[in-house]
Design an enzyme around this catalytic site. Sequence first.
Site, PDB file in Angstrom:
ATOM      1  N   ASP A  17       0.853  -1.184   0.000  1.00 52.92           N
ATOM      2  CA  ASP A  17       0.000   0.000   0.000  1.00 52.92           C
ATOM      3  C   ASP A  17       0.889   1.233   0.000  1.00 52.92           C
ATOM      4  OD1 ASP A  17      -2.847   1.161   0.371  1.00 52.92           O
ATOM      5  OD2 ASP A  17      -1.668   2.204   1.893  1.00 52.92           O
ATOM      6  N   GLU A  19       0.755   5.644   0.300  1.00 53.96           N
ATOM      7  CA  GLU A  19       0.017   6.875   0.567  1.00 53.96           C
ATOM      8  C   GLU A  19       0.733   7.987  -0.185  1.00 53.96           C
ATOM      9  OE1 GLU A  19      -2.818   6.775   1.973  1.00 53.96           O
ATOM     10  OE2 GLU A  19      -2.665   4.715   2.732  1.00 53.96           O
ATOM     11  N   HIS A 175      -5.874   4.318   6.271  1.00 49.75           N
ATOM     12  CA  HIS A 175      -5.196   5.296   5.420  1.00 49.75           C
ATOM     13  C   HIS A 175      -3.779   5.592   5.891  1.00 49.75           C
ATOM     14  CE1 HIS A 175      -9.094   5.536   3.697  1.00 49.75           C
ATOM     15  NE2 HIS A 175      -9.620   6.193   4.702  1.00 49.75           N
ATOM     16  N   ASP A 180      -3.141  -0.362   6.229  1.00 50.95           N
ATOM     17  CA  ASP A 180      -3.857  -0.849   5.054  1.00 50.95           C
ATOM     18  C   ASP A 180      -3.142  -2.047   4.432  1.00 50.95           C
ATOM     19  OD1 ASP A 180      -5.594   1.192   5.563  1.00 50.95           O
ATOM     20  OD2 ASP A 180      -5.275   2.260   3.686  1.00 50.95           O
TER      21      ASP A 180
END
Length: 209
Positions: A17, A19, A175, A180
């Site tokens: 994941d 961000e 998030h 995640d």
Amino acid sequence: MIDLKVRFRGFLPVAVDVETGGFNADTDALLEIAACIIEMDDDGRLVPGDLVMRHVEPFEGANIEQAALEFTGIKPDHPLRMAVPERQALSDVFQPIRRRLRETGCKRAILVGHNPAFDLAFLNAAIARVDYKRSPFHPFSSFDTATLGGMAYGQTVLARAVQAAGLDWESEEAHSARYDTERTAQLFCTIVNRWQALGGLDPATLAKG
């Protein structure tokens, strides 16, 4: 019983994941990246393995949308964030994956993500920016837990699919790349294990191929 190398035709599943500072992989900052290597236990069940996560320094000239920061809660200039440059972040994430590839005999890592086209695009953009020569990941193939969650539970949103699978979900932790990734890895393992328990894969047939 088949081993991990045979189960996915030489691919090593790795949940990832990212961000970011927006939706454009070419212009927007990569701010966090996490990866969790998927393992196989002695009973042939998939389990989440080691996880590595890095806060990433925005590359020079990177765009960061305020809406993205409000969504993730990331503060890029926070003194305790301990961010590292993109090249170091990639190296730190890729090193244990390459080691596990050697140990398992798998040929390439394959990204497991929730709507993974987004994560893979940012990963590939960072690889290109720093001219990283030895990415362990397949450049375009991936496993999508949004698709798998829709198939198994009728849920395509990560939080809802995780809960439908009987796993915990903490909204205040969501998030972040680490959280995640953990939940994506757990969801992937749960679905694959459930499929196997229902007799969805014949190990003998797979081993012959």
